[in-house]
Design a protein around this motif. Structure first.
Motif, short mmCIF file in Angstrom:
data_model
loop_
_atom_site.label_atom_id
_atom_site.label_comp_id
_atom_site.label_asym_id
_atom_site.label_seq_id
_atom_site.Cartn_x
_atom_site.Cartn_y
_atom_site.Cartn_z
N ASN A 287 0.87 -1.17 0.00
CA ASN A 287 0.00 0.00 0.00
C ASN A 287 0.91 1.23 0.00
N CYS A 288 1.09 1.82 -1.16
CA CYS A 288 2.12 2.82 -1.37
C CYS A 288 1.75 4.18 -0.80
N GLY A 289 2.70 4.78 -0.08
CA GLY A 289 2.54 6.14 0.38
C GLY A 289 3.27 7.12 -0.52
N GLY A 290 4.45 6.74 -1.01
CA GLY A 290 5.23 7.59 -1.90
C GLY A 290 6.26 6.76 -2.64
N ILE A 291 6.84 7.34 -3.70
CA ILE A 291 7.80 6.59 -4.50
C ILE A 291 8.83 7.54 -5.09
N GLU A 292 10.05 7.03 -5.30
CA GLU A 292 11.14 7.79 -5.91
C GLU A 292 11.94 6.83 -6.77
N ILE A 293 12.43 7.29 -7.94
CA ILE A 293 13.27 6.45 -8.79
C ILE A 293 14.47 7.24 -9.26
N LEU A 294 15.64 6.61 -9.27
CA LEU A 294 16.87 7.24 -9.71
C LEU A 294 17.18 6.82 -11.14
N SER A 295 18.10 7.53 -11.78
CA SER A 295 18.44 7.24 -13.17
C SER A 295 19.09 5.88 -13.33
N ASP A 296 19.69 5.35 -12.26
CA ASP A 296 20.33 4.03 -12.35
C ASP A 296 19.34 2.89 -12.11
N GLY A 297 18.07 3.21 -11.86
CA GLY A 297 17.06 2.19 -11.65
C GLY A 297 16.75 1.88 -10.22
N THR A 298 17.42 2.52 -9.27
CA THR A 298 17.11 2.32 -7.86
C THR A 298 15.76 2.94 -7.54
N VAL A 299 14.92 2.20 -6.83
CA VAL A 299 13.58 2.65 -6.47
C VAL A 299 13.43 2.64 -4.95
N TYR A 300 12.87 3.73 -4.42
CA TYR A 300 12.48 3.80 -3.02
C TYR A 300 10.96 3.85 -2.96
N VAL A 301 10.36 3.01 -2.11
CA VAL A 301 8.91 3.00 -1.93
C VAL A 301 8.61 3.09 -0.44
N SER A 302 7.79 4.05 -0.06
CA SER A 302 7.35 4.15 1.34
C SER A 302 5.96 3.54 1.45
N GLU A 303 5.73 2.80 2.53
CA GLU A 303 4.51 2.02 2.68
C GLU A 303 3.60 2.60 3.75
N ASN A 304 2.36 2.82 3.38
CA ASN A 304 1.34 3.32 4.30
C ASN A 304 0.63 2.13 4.93
N THR A 305 0.91 1.86 6.21
CA THR A 305 0.37 0.67 6.86
C THR A 305 -1.13 0.74 7.02
N LEU A 306 -1.64 1.85 7.51
CA LEU A 306 -3.08 1.99 7.74
C LEU A 306 -3.72 2.71 6.58
N ALA A 307 -4.90 2.26 6.19
CA ALA A 307 -5.63 2.87 5.09
C ALA A 307 -7.00 3.27 5.58
N GLY A 308 -7.32 4.57 5.53
CA GLY A 308 -8.62 5.03 5.96
C GLY A 308 -8.88 4.67 7.42
#
Length: 361
Positions: A287-308
């Motif tokens: 359950n994604c809260g935010g995302i970032e991607i670098l030019s070398d293909g590295t991805v950071y994903v922050s996870e939202n534990t609670l929804a609503g």
């Protein structure tokens, strides 16, 4: 603690990373800000107890932004004062005009030269001096009066892209002073309830927007024209929560989630050809809260534990993985190791010997 990670941001080289935790609903001062200066290997929690003038109120965080060169950081607690940093460790509160500090901030970004753009609802504020002076803050009208949901800025601080509820996209080419609003009837077919996420390359040539219940749209000409993502089996009605474009515009990442208890509304999708084709990473059904991607293909994903009001299916983590690369086991000190027991799960390294960490470099 149970983390509800929201936005994540990183410098172009990936060494500087920041993530914010919204915290528990109704829990006093439960959110926070974490930063890393070693590519996410170690993290430091920043003391944010004084970031709200009203210390008795809930301190929730939505926003963190790091300039492409990693020398400018901005973050803010909801209904709190914007803070800046040059290293992610020491943070300084800014003073806005009329001591205006405590808005329900909806978006925040910063450029290499220290231009800050901050929005509250349909109100936009910008500072050309990294928030150093009260007189440096100005306000601007963005044409459409609908709420601003997301924005991004070019590395030189001249081009700003923002998305608004109702499917509106606006672009400024003079650092946020003046805006050209793109009608949602031109290239987008949206309804009034959609909330947009936007991102662009450092030079503002490649742009991407995503919406709840709609498609991803990509521009390769600085927003002059937009094309929807298409392809066999591609679902044009996904509930996108965040999208990111790499600094050179060749990579994109988008994720599903947000304030929804729908377990099927999870996942991370990546493009390595400037948004022409997309591939789902089936290992990241979060359950994604935010995302970032670098030019070398590295991805950071922050996870939202609670929804609503209910419980999400995540466990509140910030993920880092390499897309289109072969991860290796690396010494914690950063020196690449050889001859390690790297167990492979598909293209990814699943585990390493004791004393080593997974790394996609």
């Amino acid at each position: 603690r149970v983390n509800r990670w929201r936005q994540v941001s990183a410098s172009d080289d990936g060494t500087k990373v920041g993530a914010v935790d919204y915290g528990g609903s109704g829990v006093i001062n439960s959110g926070g800000l974490w930063t890393s200066t070693d590519s996410g290997v170690t993290w430091n929690e920043i003391d944010t107890t004084s970031w709200r003038d009203d210390s008795s109120s809930t301190r929730n965080f939505y926003h963190i932004a790091i300039s492409p060169d990693g020398t400018k950081w901005v973050s803010v607690a909801n209904y709190g004062r914007i803070h800046t940093s040059t290293d992610g460790t020491v943070w300084t509160p800014v003073v806005m005009h009329n001591n205006d500090c405590c808005e329900s901030w909806d978006a925040l970004t910063v450029s290499n030269d220290g231009r800050i753009i901050a929005v509250d609802g349909a109100d936009l504020y910008y500072s050309a001096d990294f928030g150093a002076t009260e007189s440096g803050w100005k306000s601007a009208s963005v044409g459409s009066s609908t709420a601003i949901k997301s924005l991004d800025i070019s590395n030189d601080g001249t081009t700003v892209l923002l998305g608004q509820a109702g499917g509106f996209v606006s672009i400024s080419t003079n650092g946020g002073k003046n805006w050209v609003a793109k009608s949602n009837s031109a290239d987008f077919d949206e309804d009034a309830n959609e909330q947009w996420s936007v991102s662009m390359s450092n030079d503002a040539t490649i742009m991407a927007v995503a919406a709840t219940g709609d498609n991803i749209h990509v521009s390769t000409d600085s927003g002059a024209s937009w094309n929807p993502v298409s392809g066999t089996g591609w679902d044009t009605t996904k509930s996108w929560n965040a999208i990111a474009v790499s600094s050179d515009g060749t990579k994109m990442a988008a994720c599903l989630g947000g304030f929804s208890d729908d377990a099927s509304n999870r996942g991370v999708y990546v493009s390595t050809d400037s948004g022409v084709t997309w591939t789902e990473d089936t290992d990241k059904a979060v359950n994604c809260g935010g995302i970032e991607i670098l030019s070398d293909g590295t991805v950071y994903v922050s996870e939202n534990t609670l929804a609503g009001a209910g419980n999400g299916n995540g466990d509140g983590k910030v993920y880092k993985f390499g897309y289109g690369k072969t991860p290796v086991c690396t010494c914690i000190s950063g020196t690449e190791a050889t001859g390690l027991n790297c167990l492979t799960d598909g293209p990814k390294c699943a585990s390493c010997d004791t004393g080593y960490i997974l790394d996609a470099n």
